[in-house]
Design an enzyme around this catalytic site. Structure first.
Site, mmCIF file in Angstrom:
data_model
loop_
_atom_site.group_PDB
_atom_site.id
_atom_site.type_symbol
_atom_site.label_atom_id
_atom_site.label_comp_id
_atom_site.label_asym_id
_atom_site.label_seq_id
_atom_site.Cartn_x
_atom_site.Cartn_y
_atom_site.Cartn_z
ATOM 1 N N ASN A 201 40.716 34.267 34.135
ATOM 2 C CA ASN A 201 39.968 34.239 35.391
ATOM 3 C C ASN A 201 40.133 32.891 36.081
ATOM 4 O O ASN A 201 40.794 31.987 35.558
ATOM 5 C CB ASN A 201 38.475 34.502 35.133
ATOM 6 C CG ASN A 201 38.108 35.963 35.285
ATOM 7 O OD1 ASN A 201 38.511 36.620 36.242
ATOM 8 N ND2 ASN A 201 37.348 36.481 34.330
ATOM 9 N N ASP B 143 33.920 33.176 36.301
ATOM 10 C CA ASP B 143 34.751 34.309 36.726
ATOM 11 C C ASP B 143 35.709 33.838 37.823
ATOM 12 O O ASP B 143 36.278 32.761 37.727
ATOM 13 C CB ASP B 143 33.865 35.474 37.166
ATOM 14 C CG ASP B 143 34.529 36.828 36.971
ATOM 15 O OD1 ASP B 143 35.722 36.965 37.301
ATOM 16 O OD2 ASP B 143 33.878 37.765 36.485
ATOM 17 N N GLU C 187 36.339 43.541 41.991
ATOM 18 C CA GLU C 187 37.120 42.332 41.704
ATOM 19 C C GLU C 187 38.224 42.156 42.750
ATOM 20 O O GLU C 187 38.484 43.020 43.573
ATOM 21 C CB GLU C 187 37.771 42.424 40.319
ATOM 22 C CG GLU C 187 36.959 41.796 39.197
ATOM 23 C CD GLU C 187 36.992 40.272 39.214
ATOM 24 O OE1 GLU C 187 37.514 39.680 40.200
ATOM 25 O OE2 GLU C 187 36.479 39.664 38.262
#
Length: 290
Positions: free
Chosen positions: A146, A197, A17
């Protein structure tokens, strides 16, 4: 679109991430969140792993010598040369059940920061605003924050609670990065496969989003319309970042988190970081003002 996606780094992350590119050094940084690792890939092409000793998910440049790292305890100044972390501003440090998640720097230098439960407890997270040493909570009751991203002129912010799958748009003060109105729906993805996301917004206002669970990076016009979808060779792409000397390509992290043995066997590249070799009108991340 086949053939435009390749492996940029074969370092496998359980939960890759937070990619961020530093144009001054030509370095891509990203995180293996649950293992407390900061990954670094410079011009040599080698990937280095730095153990942080705590979960972390986002990094921003302060100046040529310092970075700001968002961890489960808050914002830490990182010495770029030595890797030493020094706590600057606690964020939910007293709450051992939450950690950092998605975050991005607004064009003015403010940092929007998302927190969430380590066990995905519903509505346990929040989104904060940090600017010049001041921390404010903007939105609470969020399960998985997100898609924090901003228009180039700083007048628009985006975010999503991935649990709800409703991508939101909110007007902002370009001088401070603070919301100036109520969030409005930008995209309803409740009927779509996968979850919204991480995102970045290019110079044309196109929002590039990693669709976790749907093997795609999707591009949405400023009116919310889908204008492009790029297939990814993994099930769970997690976040894109503009990279390269002209910020004209995309790096995309991914994850194998929550997959069983059969799913992992069917998704052999899960957790690697990818290059989308397709021209985009990207832009570099602004520096954060602490």
């Amino acid at each position: 679109m086949t053939g435009i996606v390749s492996v940029l780094s074969d370092y496998v992350c359980e939960l890759g991430e937070g990619p961020s590119y530093d144009q001054a050094t030509g370095t891509l940084y990203w995180f293996n969140i649950v293992h407390g690792q900061l990954l670094e890939r410079g011009r040599s092409g080698a990937t280095k792993a730095h153990d942080l000793g705590q979960m972390a998910s986002a990094i921003a440049t302060i100046d040529d010598k310092r970075q700001l790292v968002f961890t489960e305890t808050g914002l830490h100044v990182r010495d770029a040369a030595t890797g030493k972390l020094t706590l600057h501003t606690p964020v939910e440090a007293e709450n051992k059940g939450t950690r950092s998640n998605d975050a991005r720097v607004h064009p003015c230098g403010a940092f929007w920061l998302g927190t969430m439960s380590k066990t995905h407890e519903k509505k346990a997270g929040a989104i904060y605003w940090f600017f010049r040493g001041e921390l404010r909570k903007l939105y609470d009751g969020i399960t998985v924050p997100n898609s924090i991203a901003f228009s180039e002129d700083g007048t628009v912010a985006y975010y999503v609670d991935s649990e709800e799958k409703l991508l939101m748009r909110v007007d902002c003060d370009p001088a401070t990065g603070l919301p100036t109105g109520e969030p409005k729906l930008f995209g309803d993805h409740r009927q779509n496969v996968g979850n919204v996301d991480g995102s970045v917004v290019d110079r044309d206002g196109i929002l590039w989003n990693a669709c976790w669970g749907a093997s795609a990076v999707n591009a949405f016009a400023p009116d919310g319309k889908l204008v492009r979808s790029i297939p990814m060779p993994v099930t769970q792409p997690s976040c894109p970042a503009f990279i390269g000397a002209d910020a004209d390509r995309l790096a995309v992290t991914s994850a194998w988190a929550d997959q069983d043995e059969a799913q992992r066997a069917a998704d052999p590249d899960a957790g690697k970081t990818f290059l989308i070799d397709f021209p985009v009108r990207g832009r570099f991340e602004p520096r954060v003002l602490i």
